[in-house]
Design a protein around this motif. Structure first.
Motif, mmCIF file in Angstrom:
data_model
loop_
_atom_site.group_PDB
_atom_site.id
_atom_site.type_symbol
_atom_site.label_atom_id
_atom_site.label_comp_id
_atom_site.label_asym_id
_atom_site.label_seq_id
_atom_site.Cartn_x
_atom_site.Cartn_y
_atom_site.Cartn_z
ATOM 1 N N PHE A 46 0.996 -1.082 -0.150
ATOM 2 C CA PHE A 46 0.013 -0.235 0.076
ATOM 3 C C PHE A 46 0.494 1.224 0.175
ATOM 4 C CE2 PHE A 46 -2.177 -3.715 2.189
ATOM 5 C CZ PHE A 46 -3.768 -3.417 1.703
ATOM 6 N N LYS A 47 0.984 2.211 -0.842
ATOM 7 C CA LYS A 47 1.985 3.381 -1.401
ATOM 8 C C LYS A 47 1.170 4.017 -1.715
ATOM 9 C CE LYS A 47 6.331 5.026 -3.559
ATOM 10 N NZ LYS A 47 6.942 4.309 -4.860
ATOM 11 N N ASP A 48 1.889 5.079 -0.735
ATOM 12 C CA ASP A 48 1.074 7.057 -0.559
ATOM 13 C C ASP A 48 -0.976 6.602 -1.036
ATOM 14 O OD1 ASP A 48 3.489 8.029 -1.070
ATOM 15 O OD2 ASP A 48 3.103 7.440 -2.595
ATOM 16 N N LEU A 97 -1.433 -9.541 7.019
ATOM 17 C CA LEU A 97 -0.821 -8.827 5.781
ATOM 18 C C LEU A 97 0.292 -9.245 6.678
ATOM 19 C CD1 LEU A 97 -3.289 -5.863 6.868
ATOM 20 C CD2 LEU A 97 -3.042 -6.968 4.804
ATOM 21 N N THR A 98 0.860 -10.371 7.021
ATOM 22 C CA THR A 98 2.463 -10.182 6.932
ATOM 23 C C THR A 98 2.889 -9.942 5.595
ATOM 24 O OG1 THR A 98 1.809 -13.181 8.205
ATOM 25 C CG2 THR A 98 3.844 -12.310 7.025
ATOM 26 N N ALA A 99 4.213 -9.357 6.236
ATOM 27 C CA ALA A 99 5.303 -8.628 5.812
ATOM 28 C C ALA A 99 4.568 -7.896 4.392
ATOM 29 C CB ALA A 99 6.128 -9.738 4.788
ATOM 30 N N SER A 100 3.987 -7.763 4.737
ATOM 31 C CA SER A 100 2.436 -6.602 4.084
ATOM 32 C C SER A 100 3.872 -4.921 4.229
ATOM 33 C CB SER A 100 0.909 -6.225 4.117
ATOM 34 O OG SER A 100 0.865 -6.675 3.476
ATOM 35 N N THR A 101 3.202 -3.625 3.062
ATOM 36 C CA THR A 101 4.152 -2.939 3.239
ATOM 37 C C THR A 101 3.242 -1.392 3.179
ATOM 38 O OG1 THR A 101 5.884 -3.289 2.226
ATOM 39 C CG2 THR A 101 5.741 -0.612 2.658
ATOM 40 N N PHE A 102 3.483 -0.381 4.105
ATOM 41 C CA PHE A 102 2.156 0.476 3.980
ATOM 42 C C PHE A 102 3.249 1.436 4.102
ATOM 43 C CE2 PHE A 102 0.301 -2.503 6.334
ATOM 44 C CZ PHE A 102 -1.477 -2.491 5.767
ATOM 45 N N LEU A 146 -0.120 -9.131 11.452
ATOM 46 C CA LEU A 146 0.907 -7.374 11.040
ATOM 47 C C LEU A 146 2.461 -7.892 11.031
ATOM 48 C CD1 LEU A 146 -1.586 -4.921 12.898
ATOM 49 C CD2 LEU A 146 -1.235 -5.460 10.116
ATOM 50 N N THR A 147 2.464 -9.758 11.185
ATOM 51 C CA THR A 147 3.879 -9.828 11.784
ATOM 52 C C THR A 147 5.318 -8.904 10.439
ATOM 53 O OG1 THR A 147 2.800 -12.265 12.787
ATOM 54 C CG2 THR A 147 5.614 -11.706 11.886
ATOM 55 N N LYS A 148 6.333 -8.670 10.668
ATOM 56 C CA LYS A 148 6.606 -8.503 9.667
ATOM 57 C C LYS A 148 5.904 -7.257 8.708
ATOM 58 C CE LYS A 148 9.255 -11.929 10.671
ATOM 59 N NZ LYS A 148 10.218 -12.761 9.403
ATOM 60 N N ALA A 149 4.605 -6.490 9.123
ATOM 61 C CA ALA A 149 4.136 -5.307 8.295
ATOM 62 C C ALA A 149 5.693 -4.117 8.748
ATOM 63 C CB ALA A 149 2.843 -5.398 8.574
ATOM 64 N N ASN A 150 5.302 -3.319 7.713
ATOM 65 C CA ASN A 150 6.237 -1.810 7.316
ATOM 66 C C ASN A 150 5.425 -1.178 7.649
ATOM 67 O OD1 ASN A 150 8.009 0.115 7.377
ATOM 68 N ND2 ASN A 150 9.374 -1.351 6.328
ATOM 69 N N LYS A 173 7.875 -8.586 15.030
ATOM 70 C CA LYS A 173 8.729 -8.231 14.557
ATOM 71 C C LYS A 173 7.690 -6.862 13.136
ATOM 72 C CE LYS A 173 11.686 -11.787 14.956
ATOM 73 N NZ LYS A 173 13.244 -12.201 14.494
ATOM 74 N N ALA A 174 6.820 -6.499 13.563
ATOM 75 C CA ALA A 174 6.486 -5.329 12.510
ATOM 76 C C ALA A 174 7.624 -4.210 13.172
ATOM 77 C CB ALA A 174 5.194 -5.243 13.399
ATOM 78 N N ILE A 175 7.224 -3.109 12.524
ATOM 79 C CA ILE A 175 8.189 -2.096 12.061
ATOM 80 C C ILE A 175 7.865 -0.533 12.372
ATOM 81 C CG2 ILE A 175 10.159 -1.429 10.609
ATOM 82 C CD1 ILE A 175 10.364 -3.947 9.560
#
Length: 190
Positions: free
Chosen positions: A113-115, A128-133, A148-152, A170-172
């Protein structure tokens, strides 16, 4: 009944609000500036397709397959992704308005999910494992029993989620976005 197979076709500035897109399997197709709002895209198969500057708000997408599909600069307000065939779902969103959309119960690992605007979007029970917002507005987005494991979440804004009701191992988070984990406690941080 044999399903039509359409590959590599570009659809530009077409209106599918009253006349539906022909039922088919679409592969490597581009939909640019097309209007689908309040229309029907149900029981369709899309693989490696791209939707650019399209309006799909409140479109019926029941039982459709979206496999390796990118939405760029699209309006997807109120879209119920939970109604799609979730077995092959693979999506990417760039600069999209996804307000009031629902991804309830879907398995969407590594989704980008970008912008995006995700105001009041429902991610309840979504994986949403390893998904990026990236640079996305999560104002009043719903995260309940969400993986949301490893989600950014490093560049999101208006994030509020409960660590107790979600899996966030491990979510960021950035220092600014981590404050959204404390919002429910109604404490003052200076």
């Amino acid at each position: 009944m044999n399903t039509k197979f359409i590959t590599g076709k570009n659809f530009k500035n077409e209106k599918f609000t009253t006349t539906r897109l022909p039922r088919a399997d679409y592969e490597e197709c581009v939909f640019e500036g097309c209007q689908f709002q309040n229309g029907f895209l149900d029981n369709q198969n899309f693989a490696e397709c791209e939707f650019m500057t399209c309006d799909l708000s409140n479109t019926n997408i029941k039982h459709s397959i979206f496999n390796d599909v990118t939405f760029r600069d699209c309006k997807l307000i109120g879209l119920r992704f939970e109604d799609v065939n979730g077995s092959l779902i693979s999506l990417r969103f760039e600069n999209c308005m996804l307000d009031f959309a629902s991804f309830f119960g879907l398995r969407m690992k590594h989704t980008v999910f970008k912008d995006c605007s995700l105001v009041e979007t429902d991610f309840t029970e979504t994986d949403l494992t390893a998904s990026t917002f990236t640079n996305s507005n999560l104002n009043r987005a719903v995260f309940e029993q969400t993986i949301l494991t490893k989600a950014n979440f490093t560049t999101v804004f208006n994030l509020a989620l409960s660590p107790e009701n979600n899996q966030i191992k491990k979510a960021i988070f950035s220092k600014e976005s981590v404050l959204g984990l404390l919002k429910k406690y109604d404490i003052v941080i200076e």
